[in-house]
Motif scaffolding. Sequence first.
Motif, PDB file in Angstrom:
ATOM      1  N   THR A  41      49.037  11.757 -38.238  1.00  0.00           N
ATOM      2  CA  THR A  41      48.922  11.140 -39.552  1.00  0.00           C
ATOM      3  C   THR A  41      49.637   9.794 -39.589  1.00  0.00           C
ATOM      4  O   THR A  41      49.134   8.819 -40.155  1.00  0.00           O
ATOM      5  CB  THR A  41      49.490  12.078 -40.630  1.00  0.00           C
ATOM      6  N   TYR A  42      50.810   9.722 -38.966  1.00  0.00           N
ATOM      7  CA  TYR A  42      51.554   8.457 -38.892  1.00  0.00           C
ATOM      8  C   TYR A  42      50.696   7.406 -38.194  1.00  0.00           C
ATOM      9  O   TYR A  42      50.566   6.264 -38.656  1.00  0.00           O
ATOM     10  CB  TYR A  42      52.859   8.688 -38.138  1.00  0.00           C
ATOM     11  N   ALA A  43      50.112   7.788 -37.052  1.00  0.00           N
ATOM     12  CA  ALA A  43      49.316   6.850 -36.266  1.00  0.00           C
ATOM     13  C   ALA A  43      48.081   6.391 -37.030  1.00  0.00           C
ATOM     14  O   ALA A  43      47.709   5.204 -36.986  1.00  0.00           O
ATOM     15  CB  ALA A  43      48.895   7.506 -34.948  1.00  0.00           C
ATOM     16  N   LEU A  44      47.457   7.302 -37.748  1.00  0.00           N
ATOM     17  CA  LEU A  44      46.290   6.919 -38.545  1.00  0.00           C
ATOM     18  C   LEU A  44      46.695   5.900 -39.609  1.00  0.00           C
ATOM     19  O   LEU A  44      45.957   4.950 -39.896  1.00  0.00           O
ATOM     20  CB  LEU A  44      45.665   8.154 -39.186  1.00  0.00           C
ATOM     21  N   GLY A  45      47.881   6.074 -40.176  1.00  0.00           N
ATOM     22  CA  GLY A  45      48.380   5.103 -41.146  1.00  0.00           C
ATOM     23  C   GLY A  45      48.518   3.712 -40.543  1.00  0.00           C
ATOM     24  O   GLY A  45      48.263   2.701 -41.214  1.00  0.00           O
ATOM     25  N   VAL A  46      48.937   3.643 -39.273  1.00  0.00           N
ATOM     26  CA  VAL A  46      49.055   2.349 -38.592  1.00  0.00           C
ATOM     27  C   VAL A  46      47.703   1.639 -38.569  1.00  0.00           C
ATOM     28  O   VAL A  46      47.593   0.444 -38.867  1.00  0.00           O
ATOM     29  CB  VAL A  46      49.599   2.531 -37.154  1.00  0.00           C
ATOM     30  N   LEU A  47      46.649   2.383 -38.194  1.00  0.00           N
ATOM     31  CA  LEU A  47      45.316   1.780 -38.160  1.00  0.00           C
ATOM     32  C   LEU A  47      44.866   1.346 -39.551  1.00  0.00           C
ATOM     33  O   LEU A  47      44.352   0.236 -39.735  1.00  0.00           O
ATOM     34  CB  LEU A  47      44.302   2.756 -37.567  1.00  0.00           C
ATOM     35  N   LEU A  48      45.048   2.207 -40.547  1.00  0.00           N
ATOM     36  CA  LEU A  48      44.570   1.882 -41.892  1.00  0.00           C
ATOM     37  C   LEU A  48      45.288   0.661 -42.453  1.00  0.00           C
ATOM     38  O   LEU A  48      44.681  -0.148 -43.174  1.00  0.00           O
ATOM     39  CB  LEU A  48      44.744   3.092 -42.817  1.00  0.00           C
ATOM     40  N   ASP A  63      42.417  12.778 -49.242  1.00  0.00           N
ATOM     41  CA  ASP A  63      43.767  13.030 -48.751  1.00  0.00           C
ATOM     42  C   ASP A  63      44.274  14.384 -49.266  1.00  0.00           C
ATOM     43  O   ASP A  63      44.832  14.463 -50.360  1.00  0.00           O
ATOM     44  CB  ASP A  63      44.668  11.894 -49.238  1.00  0.00           C
ATOM     45  N   PRO A  64      44.113  15.466 -48.492  1.00  0.00           N
ATOM     46  CA  PRO A  64      44.451  16.799 -48.993  1.00  0.00           C
ATOM     47  C   PRO A  64      45.940  17.099 -49.073  1.00  0.00           C
ATOM     48  O   PRO A  64      46.350  18.014 -49.787  1.00  0.00           O
ATOM     49  CB  PRO A  64      43.763  17.738 -48.006  1.00  0.00           C
ATOM     50  N   ASN A  65      46.756  16.363 -48.347  1.00  0.00           N
ATOM     51  CA  ASN A  65      48.193  16.660 -48.295  1.00  0.00           C
ATOM     52  C   ASN A  65      49.062  15.529 -48.833  1.00  0.00           C
ATOM     53  O   ASN A  65      50.267  15.491 -48.567  1.00  0.00           O
ATOM     54  CB  ASN A  65      48.616  16.984 -46.856  1.00  0.00           C
ATOM     55  N   SER A  66      48.463  14.606 -49.559  1.00  0.00           N
ATOM     56  CA  SER A  66      49.192  13.464 -50.139  1.00  0.00           C
ATOM     57  C   SER A  66      49.866  12.619 -49.063  1.00  0.00           C
ATOM     58  O   SER A  66      50.871  11.955 -49.326  1.00  0.00           O
ATOM     59  CB  SER A  66      50.243  13.949 -51.154  1.00  0.00           C
ATOM     60  N   ASP A  67      49.315  12.601 -47.852  1.00  0.00           N
ATOM     61  CA  ASP A  67      49.923  11.866 -46.745  1.00  0.00           C
ATOM     62  C   ASP A  67      49.771  10.353 -46.878  1.00  0.00           C
ATOM     63  O   ASP A  67      50.556   9.591 -46.312  1.00  0.00           O
ATOM     64  CB  ASP A  67      49.318  12.314 -45.414  1.00  0.00           C
ATOM     65  N   GLU A 351      55.445   6.587 -45.506  1.00  0.00           N
ATOM     66  CA  GLU A 351      54.710   7.827 -45.250  1.00  0.00           C
ATOM     67  C   GLU A 351      54.727   8.689 -46.504  1.00  0.00           C
ATOM     68  O   GLU A 351      55.740   8.773 -47.200  1.00  0.00           O
ATOM     69  CB  GLU A 351      55.363   8.605 -44.117  1.00  0.00           C
ATOM     70  N   GLY A 352      53.611   9.354 -46.741  1.00  0.00           N
ATOM     71  CA  GLY A 352      53.547  10.199 -47.925  1.00  0.00           C
ATOM     72  C   GLY A 352      53.981  11.625 -47.673  1.00  0.00           C
ATOM     73  O   GLY A 352      54.514  12.286 -48.559  1.00  0.00           O
ATOM     74  N   GLY A 353      53.742  12.141 -46.471  1.00  0.00           N
ATOM     75  CA  GLY A 353      53.985  13.560 -46.215  1.00  0.00           C
ATOM     76  C   GLY A 353      54.881  13.801 -45.038  1.00  0.00           C
ATOM     77  O   GLY A 353      54.485  14.449 -44.071  1.00  0.00           O
ATOM     78  N   ILE A 354      56.103  13.261 -45.071  1.00  0.00           N
ATOM     79  CA  ILE A 354      57.010  13.439 -43.943  1.00  0.00           C
ATOM     80  C   ILE A 354      57.472  14.883 -43.856  1.00  0.00           C
ATOM     81  O   ILE A 354      57.472  15.618 -44.835  1.00  0.00           O
ATOM     82  CB  ILE A 354      58.226  12.494 -44.055  1.00  0.00           C
ATOM     83  N   ASP A 355      57.872  15.296 -42.647  1.00  0.00           N
ATOM     84  CA  ASP A 355      58.312  16.665 -42.416  1.00  0.00           C
ATOM     85  C   ASP A 355      59.587  16.979 -43.199  1.00  0.00           C
ATOM     86  O   ASP A 355      60.426  16.105 -43.429  1.00  0.00           O
ATOM     87  CB  ASP A 355      58.579  16.900 -40.929  1.00  0.00           C
ATOM     88  N   VAL A 356      59.729  18.243 -43.577  1.00  0.00           N
ATOM     89  CA  VAL A 356      60.953  18.715 -44.218  1.00  0.00           C
ATOM     90  C   VAL A 356      61.985  18.989 -43.129  1.00  0.00           C
ATOM     91  O   VAL A 356      61.717  19.751 -42.188  1.00  0.00           O
ATOM     92  CB  VAL A 356      60.694  19.999 -45.041  1.00  0.00           C
TER      93      VAL A 356
END
Length: 361
Positions: A41-48, A63-67, A351-356
């Motif tokens: 998801t992080y990498a996809l954000g780089v492209l977008l 965006d199903p997970n608010s990422d 990032e919208g959906g970082i790990d807990v």
Amino acid sequence: MPRELTIGTLIESEDAAPAQVLAAKLNRHTFWCGQSGSGKTYALGVLLEQVLLHTRLPLVILDPNSDFARLGEVRDDAPADVAAALRDRDIRVFRSGDPDRPLRARLLGMPLRSRAAILGIDPVVDAELYNEMLHLEAELGGIEQGRLIGYLRAQDSELRQRLATRLENLGMAEWALWAWGERDVTQDIDEGPDATIVDLGRFDTQAEFRAAALAVLDHLWAHREERRPRLIVIDEAHNLCSPEPADAVQALLTERIVQIAAEGRKFGLWLLLSTQRPSKVHPNALSQCDNLALMRMSSLRDLDELADVFGYAPESLVQRSPAFAQGQALFAGGFVDQPGLVQMGSRLTQEGGIDVPVPLR
């Protein structure tokens, strides 16, 4: 504007040469995959981010997970000129319950098949009810928004009473999703902002989640003849394009995505499907993708399938995937000059959906 979008560095180059994606080749469908923890998801954000910076290609992101809900929020450490450019982009985020941009769709504006599927009405099994919905089509324009149940209850018809009862029993008329005369998300999509982010993660039920996604995809397909280029990004695509749909709505979603995959390119509708598990995405959508971004994946079954479907990706590189570190990927297909291993660059937005994190003492 550059023809190439810089997304990171080539891992095996002598001088850390930049890794680049050819912007013009985003007019082919793209498959983006990697297991949990790979940095997908992080990498996809780089492209977008690069698409937003260097192209005029509008993004529609399911965006199903608010990422990607914070794609418009620039990081403090982003270069000043880049930050200014990103802040200048028209990025609209829609989510259920948001006071400024609530995610709404128009129930009576959806195709009959879609409305029937949401109601659980099969055209064969429930032939009489479906036929009554068909006859109701001519009256839809005269029904006051939000008054559908009342309109049906006022009719001296057993079938219309049954339709009203079904609506009430399912609680459909009370869904926060429905616009009922207010502005809906498709109107914003039609205005062509740089990015329309459809945050599906705020709905209480899968039924509402899927209905929202179907409303958007139905609308894009219904207006395909306008030939307005759009990159349709579907994150966690296995939720919407399953080879084994769980219900009639998911079956319609799969059908629509497969249809866009097969026929959408000539209309300017280009898919980017992102998932953790290729085997859980319908093969007829998978096989239409001419671009591949593969991050770490340990499933030998999935890797064998990818090597088989994406023959343009060297099998020797595909099989290295289990050893990829976080943020490393294989890029292959039309959107790169040649297949290569890439270390993805840093994000410019939040990032919208970082790990807990694990709490420590």
